[in-house]
Design an enzyme around this catalytic site. Structure first.
Site, mmCIF file in Angstrom:
data_model
loop_
_atom_site.group_PDB
_atom_site.id
_atom_site.type_symbol
_atom_site.label_atom_id
_atom_site.label_comp_id
_atom_site.label_asym_id
_atom_site.label_seq_id
_atom_site.Cartn_x
_atom_site.Cartn_y
_atom_site.Cartn_z
ATOM 1 N N VAL A 146 0.912 -1.151 0.000
ATOM 2 C CA VAL A 146 0.000 0.000 0.000
ATOM 3 C C VAL A 146 0.948 1.197 0.000
ATOM 4 C CG1 VAL A 146 -1.815 1.220 1.244
ATOM 5 C CG2 VAL A 146 -1.793 -1.287 1.219
ATOM 6 N N PRO A 147 1.121 1.846 -1.159
ATOM 7 C CA PRO A 147 2.282 2.717 -1.402
ATOM 8 C C PRO A 147 2.233 4.097 -0.742
ATOM 9 C CG PRO A 147 0.861 2.714 -3.313
ATOM 10 C CD PRO A 147 0.267 1.725 -2.347
ATOM 11 N N CYS A 148 2.302 4.109 0.577
ATOM 12 C CA CYS A 148 2.334 5.373 1.304
ATOM 13 C C CYS A 148 3.600 6.167 1.002
ATOM 14 C CB CYS A 148 2.177 5.129 2.800
ATOM 15 S SG CYS A 148 3.347 3.956 3.494
ATOM 16 N N HIS A 149 4.626 5.499 0.496
ATOM 17 C CA HIS A 149 5.879 6.192 0.158
ATOM 18 C C HIS A 149 5.690 7.151 -1.017
ATOM 19 C CE1 HIS A 149 5.873 2.530 -2.341
ATOM 20 N NE2 HIS A 149 6.563 3.243 -3.230
ATOM 21 N N ARG A 150 4.610 7.030 -1.761
ATOM 22 C CA ARG A 150 4.367 7.884 -2.929
ATOM 23 C C ARG A 150 3.718 9.209 -2.569
ATOM 24 N NH1 ARG A 150 2.155 2.811 -6.423
ATOM 25 N NH2 ARG A 150 4.177 1.771 -6.587
#
Length: 186
Positions: A146-150
């Site tokens: 779940v790409p919270c880094h984006r």
């Protein structure tokens, strides 16, 4: 990446914790007995993961075991450069309805792209909820998948990341994103 709604999957009866090597450090992965991904943290944040799992799943039994092969292969392919490798993983989180809305919205940020917290809040129909979106983003229990880094600052700069800013920087560079606080090679 396929989130499962609570109506699609019964509550888990067991969590299985395993480890997988990545180029940015060992990841600790929690899955349920059906191999549905429930959490992914980096090794030095394992205690934070344990607290998160206790909050989400209370007294559910926890065992150690191997990371299921499909999850291990998907992570290996992602870290090998396949931007679509994580899209078919089944995952589920416990959290508030607002947190789940934010986490599901993260899934709409394509590989190799970023979004500001303000834009994410606006997409959720709550343009004034930037801080709340940031807090929910930071509570994401399934990093990388779940790409919270984006999610980045309004000026494109890196902001907090539960796995450490060095990992956020690496993940974004891996996806071909140059952030405002990274030097340009041109």
């Amino acid at each position: 990446m396929i989130p499962l709604s609570m109506t699609e999957a019964a509550a888990p009866r067991l969590l299985i914790i395993g480890r997988v090597a990545t180029p940015i450090g060992a990841a600790v992965v929690a899955v349920d007995e059906r191999e549905v991904l429930r959490a992914l943290f980096f090794e030095e944040f394992e205690e934070r993961m344990s607290r998160s799992l206790r909050i989400q799943y209370r007294t559910l039994p926890v065992e150690t075991g191997p990371v299921p092969a499909p999850i291990g292969r998907a992570l290996e392919a992602y870290f090998g450069g396949d931007g679509s490798a994580l899209k078919d993983l089944h995952w589920m989180t416990a959290g508030t309805p607002f947190q789940k809305a934010v986490w599901n919205a993260l899934m709409d940020i394509p590989f190799g792209q970023t979004l500001s917290y303000g834009t994410l809040a606006a997409r959720l129909g709550m343009p004034k909820a930037v801080r709340a979106v940031g807090l929910a983003n930071g509570a994401n229990p399934i990093s990388v998948v779940v790409p919270c880094h984006r999610v980045v600052g309004a000026d494109g700069s890196l902001t907090g990341y539960g796995g450490g800013l060095h990992r956020k920087r690496w993940l974004l560079a891996h996806e071909g994103v140059l952030c405002a606080d990274q030097p340009s090679l041109l």
